[in-house]
Design an enzyme around this catalytic site. Structure first.
Site, PDB file in Angstrom:
ATOM      1  N   CYS A 234      18.468 -20.633  49.803  1.00 15.24           N
ATOM      2  CA  CYS A 234      18.007 -19.561  48.913  1.00 15.24           C
ATOM      3  C   CYS A 234      17.156 -20.156  47.795  1.00 15.24           C
ATOM      4  CB  CYS A 234      19.166 -18.727  48.387  1.00 15.24           C
ATOM      5  SG  CYS A 234      20.577 -19.652  47.764  1.00 15.24           S
ATOM      6  N   SER A 235      17.680 -20.229  46.597  1.00 14.32           N
ATOM      7  CA  SER A 235      16.821 -20.667  45.504  1.00 14.32           C
ATOM      8  C   SER A 235      17.620 -21.417  44.449  1.00 14.32           C
ATOM      9  CB  SER A 235      16.144 -19.451  44.877  1.00 14.32           C
ATOM     10  OG  SER A 235      17.146 -18.539  44.450  1.00 14.32           O
ATOM     11  N   CYS A 236      18.679 -22.123  44.853  1.00 15.41           N
ATOM     12  CA  CYS A 236      19.482 -22.875  43.886  1.00 15.41           C
ATOM     13  C   CYS A 236      18.586 -23.875  43.161  1.00 15.41           C
ATOM     14  CB  CYS A 236      20.615 -23.615  44.583  1.00 15.41           C
ATOM     15  SG  CYS A 236      21.789 -22.464  45.328  1.00 15.41           S
TER      16      CYS A 236
END
Ligand code: FE
Length: 200
Positions: free
Chosen positions: A106-108
Protein backbone atom coordinates in the site's frame (compact mmCIF):
# COMPACT_ATOMS: atom_id res chain seq x y z
CA UNK A 1 -3.33 -3.99 2.28
CA UNK A 2 -5.35 -4.56 5.47
CA UNK A 3 -5.31 -3.19 8.96
CA UNK A 4 -1.67 -4.00 9.61
CA UNK A 5 -0.49 -1.51 7.05
CA UNK A 6 -2.71 1.10 8.62
CA UNK A 7 -3.95 2.75 5.50
CA UNK A 8 -6.69 5.24 6.27
CA UNK A 9 -10.03 3.62 6.94
CA UNK A 10 -12.09 3.96 3.70
CA UNK A 11 -15.00 5.25 5.74
CA UNK A 12 -12.82 7.97 7.22
CA UNK A 13 -11.58 8.89 3.75
CA UNK A 14 -15.16 9.14 2.53
CA UNK A 15 -16.15 11.30 5.48
CA UNK A 16 -13.20 13.63 4.96
CA UNK A 17 -14.02 13.96 1.26
CA UNK A 18 -17.69 14.62 2.04
CA UNK A 19 -16.80 17.26 4.60
CA UNK A 20 -14.39 18.90 2.19
CA UNK A 21 -17.13 19.04 -0.46
CA UNK A 22 -19.78 20.49 1.88
CA UNK A 23 -17.40 23.13 3.23
CA UNK A 24 -16.20 24.03 -0.23
CA UNK A 25 -19.77 24.16 -1.67
CA UNK A 26 -20.70 26.56 1.12
CA UNK A 27 -17.66 28.66 0.28
CA UNK A 28 -16.13 28.06 3.70
CA UNK A 29 -12.93 26.54 2.43
CA UNK A 30 -10.91 26.70 -0.73
CA UNK A 31 -9.92 23.23 -2.00
CA UNK A 32 -6.79 24.73 -3.49
CA UNK A 33 -5.77 25.95 -0.06
CA UNK A 34 -6.12 22.40 1.21
CA UNK A 35 -3.95 21.08 -1.60
CA UNK A 36 -1.37 23.69 -0.70
CA UNK A 37 -1.50 22.58 2.92
CA UNK A 38 -1.06 18.90 2.00
CA UNK A 39 1.82 19.84 -0.29
CA UNK A 40 3.39 21.73 2.60
CA UNK A 41 3.34 18.63 4.81
CA UNK A 42 4.50 16.40 1.97
CA UNK A 43 7.42 18.52 0.93
CA UNK A 44 8.35 20.90 3.71
CA UNK A 45 7.49 20.06 7.30
CA UNK A 46 7.84 16.28 7.17
CA UNK A 47 11.10 15.83 5.29
CA UNK A 48 12.79 18.57 7.33
CA UNK A 49 12.71 16.20 10.29
CA UNK A 50 14.43 13.46 8.33
CA UNK A 51 16.96 15.97 7.02
CA UNK A 52 17.89 16.88 10.60
CA UNK A 53 18.41 13.21 11.41
CA UNK A 54 20.66 12.71 8.37
CA UNK A 55 22.64 15.90 9.03
CA UNK A 56 23.22 14.80 12.63
CA UNK A 57 24.39 11.37 11.47
CA UNK A 58 26.81 12.97 8.99
CA UNK A 59 28.19 15.26 11.70
CA UNK A 60 28.33 12.89 14.67
CA UNK A 61 29.76 9.37 14.13
CA UNK A 62 28.44 8.16 17.49
CA UNK A 63 24.93 9.31 16.60
CA UNK A 64 25.24 7.57 13.23
CA UNK A 65 26.15 4.30 14.97
CA UNK A 66 23.12 4.58 17.22
CA UNK A 67 20.92 5.49 14.25
CA UNK A 68 21.94 2.42 12.25
CA UNK A 69 21.71 0.14 15.29
CA UNK A 70 18.32 1.36 16.54
CA UNK A 71 16.61 3.85 14.25
CA UNK A 72 13.53 4.37 16.38
CA UNK A 73 15.38 5.40 19.51
CA UNK A 74 18.05 7.51 17.74
CA UNK A 75 15.34 9.36 15.81
CA UNK A 76 13.36 9.98 18.97
CA UNK A 77 16.49 11.55 20.53
CA UNK A 78 15.79 14.44 18.15
CA UNK A 79 12.17 14.52 19.22
CA UNK A 80 10.67 12.74 16.22
CA UNK A 81 8.38 9.82 16.98
CA UNK A 82 4.81 8.71 16.70
CA UNK A 83 2.46 7.02 14.31
CA UNK A 84 4.04 5.09 11.44
CA UNK A 85 7.44 5.53 13.03
CA UNK A 86 7.27 3.09 15.92
CA UNK A 87 9.74 0.68 14.39
CA UNK A 88 12.20 2.55 12.21
CA UNK A 89 15.11 0.98 10.37
CA UNK A 90 17.68 3.27 8.77
CA UNK A 91 19.65 1.87 5.84
CA UNK A 92 22.91 3.49 4.77
CA UNK A 93 23.93 4.28 1.21
CA UNK A 94 27.62 3.70 0.54
CA UNK A 95 29.78 3.80 -2.61
CA UNK A 96 28.95 0.08 -3.02
CA UNK A 97 25.32 -0.07 -1.93
CA UNK A 98 22.25 1.93 -2.83
CA UNK A 99 19.01 1.54 -0.88
CA UNK A 100 15.48 2.18 -2.06
CA UNK A 101 12.29 2.09 0.01
CA UNK A 102 8.81 1.08 -1.05
CA UNK A 103 5.62 -0.38 0.33
CA UNK A 104 4.51 -2.94 -2.23
CA UNK A 105 1.21 -3.56 -0.43
CA UNK A 106 0.00 0.00 0.00
CA UNK A 107 1.70 3.20 1.07
CA UNK A 108 3.46 2.64 4.41
CA UNK A 109 5.89 5.48 4.96
CA UNK A 110 7.88 6.83 7.91
CA UNK A 111 5.65 9.79 8.82
CA UNK A 112 7.65 11.21 11.75
CA UNK A 113 10.73 11.76 9.57
CA UNK A 114 9.32 12.23 6.06
CA UNK A 115 5.78 13.55 6.52
CA UNK A 116 3.14 12.44 4.04
CA UNK A 117 4.10 10.19 1.13
CA UNK A 118 4.22 11.72 -2.36
CA UNK A 119 1.59 10.57 -4.84
CA UNK A 120 4.07 8.58 -6.94
CA UNK A 121 5.16 6.60 -3.87
CA UNK A 122 1.58 5.37 -3.48
CA UNK A 123 1.12 4.59 -7.16
CA UNK A 124 0.87 0.94 -8.33
CA UNK A 125 3.62 1.35 -10.99
CA UNK A 126 6.18 2.51 -8.42
CA UNK A 127 5.14 -0.16 -5.93
CA UNK A 128 5.48 -3.02 -8.38
CA UNK A 129 8.48 -1.81 -10.34
CA UNK A 130 10.58 -0.80 -7.33
CA UNK A 131 11.00 -4.51 -6.63
CA UNK A 132 11.06 -5.91 -10.18
CA UNK A 133 13.12 -3.21 -11.83
CA UNK A 134 14.68 -0.88 -9.26
CA UNK A 135 17.40 0.28 -11.65
CA UNK A 136 14.76 1.20 -14.21
CA UNK A 137 12.84 3.24 -11.64
CA UNK A 138 16.00 4.97 -10.44
CA UNK A 139 16.94 5.79 -14.00
CA UNK A 140 13.56 7.46 -14.51
CA UNK A 141 14.33 9.61 -11.48
CA UNK A 142 17.57 10.57 -13.21
CA UNK A 143 19.80 8.30 -11.17
CA UNK A 144 21.81 5.90 -13.32
CA UNK A 145 23.79 3.58 -11.10
CA UNK A 146 26.74 1.60 -12.36
CA UNK A 147 26.44 -2.18 -12.37
CA UNK A 148 29.00 -2.44 -9.56
CA UNK A 149 26.64 -0.74 -7.14
CA UNK A 150 24.32 -3.18 -5.43
CA UNK A 151 20.71 -1.99 -5.20
CA UNK A 152 18.77 -3.10 -2.13
CA UNK A 153 15.02 -2.63 -2.00
CA UNK A 154 13.34 -2.41 1.39
CA UNK A 155 9.67 -3.30 1.43
CA UNK A 156 7.84 -1.86 4.41
CA UNK A 157 6.14 -4.57 6.42
CA UNK A 158 3.29 -4.36 8.88
CA UNK A 159 5.45 -2.65 11.49
CA UNK A 160 8.80 -1.70 10.04
CA UNK A 161 9.31 1.64 8.29
CA UNK A 162 12.55 2.34 6.48
CA UNK A 163 14.48 5.51 5.83
CA UNK A 164 17.58 5.88 3.68
CA UNK A 165 20.68 7.54 5.07
CA UNK A 166 22.06 9.07 1.88
CA UNK A 167 25.77 9.54 1.18
CA UNK A 168 27.27 12.82 2.26
CA UNK A 169 28.35 14.68 -0.87
CA UNK A 170 31.96 15.71 -1.51
CA UNK A 171 33.05 19.19 -0.58
CA UNK A 172 30.75 19.57 2.43
CA UNK A 173 33.34 19.19 5.22
CA UNK A 174 33.08 22.82 6.25
CA UNK A 175 29.28 22.94 6.39
CA UNK A 176 27.42 23.15 9.67
CA UNK A 177 24.73 20.65 10.61
CA UNK A 178 22.07 23.22 9.70
CA UNK A 179 23.65 23.87 6.31
CA UNK A 180 23.89 20.14 5.66
CA UNK A 181 20.22 19.66 6.55
CA UNK A 182 19.24 22.15 3.87
CA UNK A 183 20.86 19.99 1.19
CA UNK A 184 18.97 16.85 2.11
CA UNK A 185 15.86 16.17 0.06
CA UNK A 186 12.86 13.99 0.72
CA UNK A 187 13.63 11.91 -2.37
CA UNK A 188 17.19 11.21 -1.19
CA UNK A 189 15.75 9.67 1.99
CA UNK A 190 13.41 7.47 -0.07
CA UNK A 191 16.42 6.51 -2.16
CA UNK A 192 15.40 7.80 -5.58
CA UNK A 193 18.06 10.47 -5.73
CA UNK A 194 21.44 11.46 -4.31
CA UNK A 195 22.17 14.48 -2.20
CA UNK A 196 23.95 17.01 -4.39
CA UNK A 197 26.23 19.83 -3.41
CA UNK A 198 27.60 22.52 -5.67
CA UNK A 199 30.13 24.85 -4.13
CA UNK A 200 29.11 28.40 -4.70
FE1 FE B 1 1.76 -0.50 3.47
Amino acid sequence: MGANHRDPDPEVVLRVKSLEKVLSDKGLIDPEAIDTLVDFYENKVGPQNGAKVVARAWSDPEYKKRLLADGTSAISELGFSGMQGEDMVVVENTPKTHNLIVCTLCSCYPWPVLGLPPVWYKSPPYRSRAVKDPRGILSEFGLDLSEEIEVRVWDSTAEVRYMVLPERPEGTDALSEEELAELITRDSMIGVERVEYKES
